[in-house]
Design a protein around this motif. Structure first.
Motif, PDB file in Angstrom:
ATOM      1  N   MET A   1      -1.702   7.369  -4.065  1.00 41.47           N
ATOM      2  CA  MET A   1      -1.240   6.255  -3.220  1.00 41.47           C
ATOM      3  C   MET A   1      -2.291   5.942  -2.149  1.00 41.47           C
ATOM      4  SD  MET A   1       2.502   5.835  -1.440  1.00 41.47           S
ATOM      5  CE  MET A   1       3.422   5.908  -2.953  1.00 41.47           C
ATOM      6  N   GLU A   2      -2.430   4.695  -1.837  1.00 43.54           N
ATOM      7  CA  GLU A   2      -3.448   4.280  -0.867  1.00 43.54           C
ATOM      8  C   GLU A   2      -3.099   4.749   0.548  1.00 43.54           C
ATOM      9  OE1 GLU A   2      -5.262   0.193   1.061  1.00 43.54           O
ATOM     10  OE2 GLU A   2      -3.701   0.064  -0.480  1.00 43.54           O
ATOM     11  N   ILE A   3      -4.091   5.261   1.262  1.00 42.26           N
ATOM     12  CA  ILE A   3      -3.880   5.697   2.651  1.00 42.26           C
ATOM     13  C   ILE A   3      -3.870   4.483   3.573  1.00 42.26           C
ATOM     14  CG2 ILE A   3      -4.837   7.032   4.577  1.00 42.26           C
ATOM     15  CD1 ILE A   3      -3.842   8.831   2.341  1.00 42.26           C
ATOM     16  N   LYS A   4      -2.810   4.375   4.379  1.00 39.49           N
ATOM     17  CA  LYS A   4      -2.705   3.259   5.338  1.00 39.49           C
ATOM     18  C   LYS A   4      -2.667   3.751   6.783  1.00 39.49           C
ATOM     19  CE  LYS A   4      -0.091   0.339   2.138  1.00 39.49           C
ATOM     20  NZ  LYS A   4       1.227  -0.304   1.877  1.00 39.49           N
ATOM     21  N   ASN A   5      -2.236   5.003   6.978  1.00 40.83           N
ATOM     22  CA  ASN A   5      -2.000   5.529   8.332  1.00 40.83           C
ATOM     23  C   ASN A   5      -2.790   6.814   8.568  1.00 40.83           C
ATOM     24  OD1 ASN A   5       0.253   3.579   8.346  1.00 40.83           O
ATOM     25  ND2 ASN A   5       1.242   5.081   7.016  1.00 40.83           N
ATOM     26  N   ILE A   6      -3.356   6.933   9.767  1.00 39.09           N
ATOM     27  CA  ILE A   6      -4.093   8.146  10.126  1.00 39.09           C
ATOM     28  C   ILE A   6      -3.491   8.682  11.423  1.00 39.09           C
ATOM     29  CG2 ILE A   6      -6.360   9.144  10.621  1.00 39.09           C
ATOM     30  CD1 ILE A   6      -7.563   6.777   9.035  1.00 39.09           C
TER      31      ILE A   6
END
Length: 203
Positions: A1-6
Motif C-alpha cells: 500500500m502506498e505510504i501517505k503519512n509519516i
C-alpha cells in the motif's frame, strides 16, 4: 500500500534530551549520577509525568520516598530545559524537506503536558506539523499503550497501513508494527533519508 503519512516520535528522533546534560555538572561524579538516575529519578518515574501526572506531584511523591535526595529531585524539573540540549539536525533537516512534499506529517510523543510547550516555543520545526501532534501528557496515556496510536488514527482519520512510524524505542516500534504501521527504528547512526527512500518515500 502506498505510504501517505509519516509519524515522528520526538525524543531521540528530533530532540536530544538526556538528564545527564544537567546532572553531569551537578554531581561532578558519574557514578553517583548514574545511581541517582537508575534508582531515584529513574525513567519509570519520569514516564508517569509523561502520562499526565503533574511535575509537582511527581516530585513530592519521590521526595517522600527518598528524603535524602530531596535537593537533587527538586533540581530535576527546575533544570529540565538544560536536559533538552538541542534538536538533532540531520533528522530535522529531513523533516523540513518532507514538509515540502505531499506527505502528511504527524507527531506522537511521550512528553509531559507541562514541559512540551517550551519545546514548541523554542524550536520552529514543530510548526511543520501544523498542530497535528498527539502528546501523551495531554492524552493521559503513553506509548507503548496501543490506545495512544488509536487516538492518532481516529483523530486524523489515518490508515496504519498507509503510515510510517519513526521512533527510537524498540517497544514502541514493536507495538506500532503489531498495529499495522511500517516502522523505522532510529539509532544515533541511522540514515533517516536512506531508510525513508528504501520505503519508496520521495523527497
Amino acid at each position: 500500500m502506498e505510504i501517505k503519512n509519516i509519524i515522528f516520535d520526538f525524543g531521540g528522533v528530533l530532540m536530544d534530551w538526556d538528564p545527564r546534560y544537567f546532572f553531569r555538572d551537578y554531581f561532578k561524579d558519574d557514578e553517583r549520577m548514574e545511581y541517582f538516575l537508575q534508582n531515584i529519578a529513574q525513567s519509570e518515574w519520569n514516564e508517569e509525568q509523561d502520562r499526565g501526572r503533574s511535575l509537582a506531584e511527581g516530585t513530592e511523591i519521590q521526595v517522600k520516598k527518598f528524603p535524602e535526595w530531596e535537593k537533587e529531585l527538586r533540581a530535576y524539573y527546575d533544570n529540565w530545559t538544560v536536559m533538552l540540549k538541542s534538536d538533532i539536525p540531520k533528522n530535522v533537516e529531513i523533516l523540513r524537506r518532507l514538509g515540502n512534499t505531499d506527505y502528511q506529517l504527524f507527531g506522537l510523543t511521550n512528553w509531559s503536558e507541562e514541559t512540551f510547550p517550551y519545546a514548541l516555543e523554542n524550536y520552529d520545526f514543530f510548526q511543520i506539523f501544523n498542530g497535528k501532534i498527539v502528546v501523551s501528557g495531554t492524552e493521559k496515556m503513553i506509548k507503548p499503550d496501543p490506545k495512544i496510536w488509536h487516538v492518532l488514527l481516529e483523530r486524523y482519520h489515518l490508515n496504519a497501513a498507509e503510515s510510517v512510524f519513526i521512533d527510537d524505542n524498540p517497544k514502541n516500534i514493536e507495538m506500532a508494527r503489531s498495529l499495522g504501521f511500517t516502522t523505522i527504528k532510529i539509532n544515533p547512526d541511522t540514515d533517516l533519508e536512506q531508510e525513508l527512500e528504501g520505503l519508496g518515500i520521495q523527497f
